[in-house]
Design a protein around this motif. Sequence first.
Motif, PDB file in Angstrom:
ATOM      1  N   THR A  23       1.125  -1.388   0.050  1.00 43.37           N
ATOM      2  CA  THR A  23       0.048   0.160  -0.185  1.00 43.37           C
ATOM      3  C   THR A  23       1.186   1.439   0.070  1.00 43.37           C
ATOM      4  O   THR A  23       0.141   1.975   0.154  1.00 43.37           O
ATOM      5  N   GLY A  24       2.595   0.985  -0.054  1.00 45.79           N
ATOM      6  CA  GLY A  24       2.997   2.569  -0.342  1.00 45.79           C
ATOM      7  C   GLY A  24       4.074   1.787  -1.890  1.00 45.79           C
ATOM      8  O   GLY A  24       3.220   1.288  -2.344  1.00 45.79           O
ATOM      9  N   GLU A  25       5.022   2.394  -1.044  1.00 49.38           N
ATOM     10  CA  GLU A  25       5.849   2.735  -2.714  1.00 49.38           C
ATOM     11  C   GLU A  25       6.788   0.877  -2.651  1.00 49.38           C
ATOM     12  O   GLU A  25       6.961   0.734  -1.678  1.00 49.38           O
ATOM     13  N   THR A  26       6.637   0.790  -3.533  1.00 50.15           N
ATOM     14  CA  THR A  26       7.174  -0.332  -4.088  1.00 50.15           C
ATOM     15  C   THR A  26       8.064  -0.179  -4.897  1.00 50.15           C
ATOM     16  O   THR A  26       7.819  -0.027  -6.586  1.00 50.15           O
ATOM     17  N   HIS A  27       9.042  -1.008  -5.443  1.00 53.73           N
ATOM     18  CA  HIS A  27      10.351  -0.507  -6.033  1.00 53.73           C
ATOM     19  C   HIS A  27      11.622  -2.100  -6.075  1.00 53.73           C
ATOM     20  O   HIS A  27      12.058  -1.876  -5.636  1.00 53.73           O
TER      21      HIS A  27
END
Length: 375
Positions: free
Chosen positions: A318-322
Amino acid sequence: MAAFAIYRLPYQQECRLLMQTEGQPAELPSLSALSGKEGFVMAPFTIDQRHPLLLFSPDVDECLSPDDLLTAAGDAGELVAKMSQVLSSPQQEENERYGTKGHYAIDFANFHSQILEGEFSKVVLARCCHEKNTRHETPLQLFVRACREYPRLYVALVCAYRCGTWLMATPEVLLEGDGHQWSTMSLAGTMSLTDSQLNFDEPPSPERHDDTEIGWNIKNIQEQRFVSTYITERLEQVATGIEEHGPYTMRAGRLVHLRSDFLFTLPDTGRLGELLNVLYPTPAVCGLPKDAARDFIRRNELAPRQYYSGFAGLLQPTGETHLYVSLRCMRLRGDDCTLFAGGGLLADSEMSTEWDETEAKMETMRVLIKKDAQG
């Protein structure tokens, strides 16, 4: 013993330090087990007892410039410096026995024959080589050097007891997202830049896709198309609103690749592990058909890949995925470095050309550790 990862996203100025100071990263049995989890992931090409799938649970999360990283005060900075030295101490590895052109020729003949016999339409052959760090720089210093040298690439330094110390500067996204919009890419086909071509995409810009003076042969175009078709078919199983943009030419160091971008939405971000299991490994690092190619590589490649051509990065449903594929990488053990590279084989592939491609790819790491290397 602590574990940490430091990464810098493409075209960014700051890097992010994630450290787990208590306990060890979790060892998960499969990519599907990542569903519902968050943390920093370090995934091998093949999950096994010696090379587990690791999930870091950081309790330290700091953003700072690469230069500040070298002078960071306090417990976190001191622990990072200590850890990167301890976990890069020399140790014997299984693939130390391999790395010559003769070994590669044996692998090439074996792999290529499977294509000619119709077992695979494409299969990726990887190799390693062993180099000395003649700059005698620490892993942290090499990370900072990579950030300066490769502004277009995802640069990461990962240290943990179970995986060792790895440095990568990779161009390939496996999965990125912000909880709403998601993306991946197909990246295949490789050419070295020479002479006036070195002006391509200078200065680096995320908006520039200029094909000036870059001409692609049929082999590279076909290889990239294999990957794009595979990704489309896989995404259709789990995603909606799929858009493909490309292919276009992307620069990575002194190399260029053919790239297509895929944008999509997910009905359930709590099942990212299942999405990763569907996507990975792509034909860019494995082959077609996927399961048969991965099994053949695991049983026949002379030098075990370990964490090369796996993937690494931050996972937050639900946030940043990299998450980036672990290409252009090396394992550090004191001043001993093991560099890894691979290339996709098709029916018309030639051994000498494929060897040269792996040498060009290894130069991405070699310039960081050699005093006399270009860069």
